[in-house]
Design a protein around this motif. Structure first.
Motif, PDB file in Angstrom:
ATOM      1  N   ARG A 140       0.835  -1.211   0.000  1.00 51.19           N
ATOM      2  CA  ARG A 140       0.000   0.000   0.000  1.00 51.19           C
ATOM      3  C   ARG A 140       0.866   1.256   0.000  1.00 51.19           C
ATOM      4  O   ARG A 140       0.604   2.197  -0.742  1.00 51.19           O
ATOM      5  N   ARG A 141       1.907   1.268   0.802  1.00 50.03           N
ATOM      6  CA  ARG A 141       2.782   2.439   0.891  1.00 50.03           C
ATOM      7  C   ARG A 141       3.530   2.716  -0.407  1.00 50.03           C
ATOM      8  O   ARG A 141       4.006   3.829  -0.614  1.00 50.03           O
ATOM      9  N   ASN A 142       3.674   1.720  -1.241  1.00 50.03           N
ATOM     10  CA  ASN A 142       4.451   1.879  -2.464  1.00 50.03           C
ATOM     11  C   ASN A 142       3.617   1.996  -3.722  1.00 50.03           C
ATOM     12  O   ASN A 142       4.156   1.964  -4.829  1.00 50.03           O
ATOM     13  N   LEU A 143       2.316   2.163  -3.583  1.00 56.94           N
ATOM     14  CA  LEU A 143       1.460   2.361  -4.748  1.00 56.94           C
ATOM     15  C   LEU A 143       1.538   3.814  -5.208  1.00 56.94           C
ATOM     16  O   LEU A 143       1.725   4.721  -4.395  1.00 56.94           O
ATOM     17  N   VAL A 144       1.388   4.027  -6.482  1.00 59.12           N
ATOM     18  CA  VAL A 144       1.389   5.378  -7.038  1.00 59.12           C
ATOM     19  C   VAL A 144       0.044   6.030  -6.711  1.00 59.12           C
ATOM     20  O   VAL A 144      -1.011   5.482  -7.023  1.00 59.12           O
ATOM     21  N   ALA A 145       0.092   7.184  -6.068  1.00 65.14           N
ATOM     22  CA  ALA A 145      -1.128   7.910  -5.700  1.00 65.14           C
ATOM     23  C   ALA A 145      -1.690   8.655  -6.912  1.00 65.14           C
ATOM     24  O   ALA A 145      -0.933   9.057  -7.805  1.00 65.14           O
ATOM     25  N   PHE A 177      -4.824   3.474  -7.494  1.00 64.87           N
ATOM     26  CA  PHE A 177      -4.325   2.207  -7.000  1.00 64.87           C
ATOM     27  C   PHE A 177      -4.522   2.046  -5.494  1.00 64.87           C
ATOM     28  O   PHE A 177      -4.986   0.995  -5.045  1.00 64.87           O
ATOM     29  N   PRO A 178      -4.219   3.078  -4.671  1.00 61.03           N
ATOM     30  CA  PRO A 178      -4.487   2.936  -3.236  1.00 61.03           C
ATOM     31  C   PRO A 178      -5.985   2.749  -2.949  1.00 61.03           C
ATOM     32  O   PRO A 178      -6.361   1.953  -2.090  1.00 61.03           O
ATOM     33  N   GLY A 179      -6.822   3.470  -3.667  1.00 60.01           N
ATOM     34  CA  GLY A 179      -8.267   3.324  -3.472  1.00 60.01           C
ATOM     35  C   GLY A 179      -8.741   1.941  -3.858  1.00 60.01           C
ATOM     36  O   GLY A 179      -9.563   1.332  -3.154  1.00 60.01           O
ATOM     37  N   ASN A 180      -8.223   1.417  -4.963  1.00 56.12           N
ATOM     38  CA  ASN A 180      -8.591   0.067  -5.385  1.00 56.12           C
ATOM     39  C   ASN A 180      -8.150  -0.968  -4.360  1.00 56.12           C
ATOM     40  O   ASN A 180      -8.868  -1.929  -4.077  1.00 56.12           O
ATOM     41  N   MET A 181      -6.964  -0.770  -3.796  1.00 52.23           N
ATOM     42  CA  MET A 181      -6.472  -1.727  -2.805  1.00 52.23           C
ATOM     43  C   MET A 181      -7.325  -1.676  -1.542  1.00 52.23           C
ATOM     44  O   MET A 181      -7.583  -2.707  -0.922  1.00 52.23           O
ATOM     45  N   GLU A 182      -7.775  -0.490  -1.181  1.00 53.62           N
ATOM     46  CA  GLU A 182      -8.636  -0.367   0.002  1.00 53.62           C
ATOM     47  C   GLU A 182      -9.987  -1.046  -0.238  1.00 53.62           C
ATOM     48  O   GLU A 182     -10.521  -1.712   0.653  1.00 53.62           O
ATOM     49  N   ILE A 183     -10.527  -0.912  -1.435  1.00 61.15           N
ATOM     50  CA  ILE A 183     -11.775  -1.605  -1.769  1.00 61.15           C
ATOM     51  C   ILE A 183     -11.570  -3.119  -1.672  1.00 61.15           C
ATOM     52  O   ILE A 183     -12.407  -3.835  -1.099  1.00 61.15           O
ATOM     53  N   ALA A 184     -10.459  -3.611  -2.209  1.00 59.31           N
ATOM     54  CA  ALA A 184     -10.163  -5.041  -2.131  1.00 59.31           C
ATOM     55  C   ALA A 184     -10.031  -5.483  -0.676  1.00 59.31           C
ATOM     56  O   ALA A 184     -10.508  -6.557  -0.289  1.00 59.31           O
ATOM     57  N   ARG A 185      -9.414  -4.650   0.150  1.00 61.59           N
ATOM     58  CA  ARG A 185      -9.261  -4.963   1.581  1.00 61.59           C
ATOM     59  C   ARG A 185     -10.627  -5.109   2.241  1.00 61.59           C
ATOM     60  O   ARG A 185     -10.865  -6.052   2.995  1.00 61.59           O
ATOM     61  N   GLU A 186     -11.515  -4.184   1.944  1.00 64.29           N
ATOM     62  CA  GLU A 186     -12.852  -4.238   2.543  1.00 64.29           C
ATOM     63  C   GLU A 186     -13.642  -5.443   2.046  1.00 64.29           C
ATOM     64  O   GLU A 186     -14.263  -6.157   2.840  1.00 64.29           O
TER      65      GLU A 186
END
Length: 114
Positions: free
Chosen positions: A36-41, A60-69
């Motif tokens: 997450r820390r290394n994704l391009v904002a 990319f960070p938003g997509n990863m957060e959706i996947a997390r949820e």
């Protein structure tokens, strides 16, 4: 999700993802957090990679957060313990490889003259 194509791509992706897991463990972060820390904002777009590609959009960070949820990531350890009690195994992965669609590559890379 997309199928892997091309010689060596699955092996290279596996190696990179394992190195990220090992690095995360070595520095005391979860593999998910290190990725997450290394994704391009989105605010960093356009982003020129160290190779020939340029990302011009994406969250990319938003997509990863959706996947997390959607994966109920925070409840994983409980699910793992329940699986172990049943004699089963549950695993979790959060790889973040990026692959260009072939159609985009065909337009992005000029075809040499014959």
């Amino acid at each position: 999700m997309a199928p892997y194509r091309g010689a060596g791509r699955p092996e290279a992706t596996y190696t990179i993802e394992r190195l990220i897991d090992i690095a995360a463990r070595d520095i005391g972060l979860s593999p998910f957090e290190l990725r997450r820390r290394n994704l391009v904002a989105p605010s960093a777009m356009p982003w020129q990679t160290g190779f020939t590609f340029r990302y011009d959009c994406g969250d990319f960070p938003g997509n990863m957060e959706i996947a997390r949820e959607l994966s109920a990531f925070d409840a994983f350890e409980a699910r793992r313990a329940e699986a172990a009690a049943r004699g089963s195994c549950e695993a979790l992965a959060s790889p973040t490889p990026s692959k260009w669609p072939a159609a985009l590559l065909a337009t992005a890379v000029p075809t040499p003259p014959m």
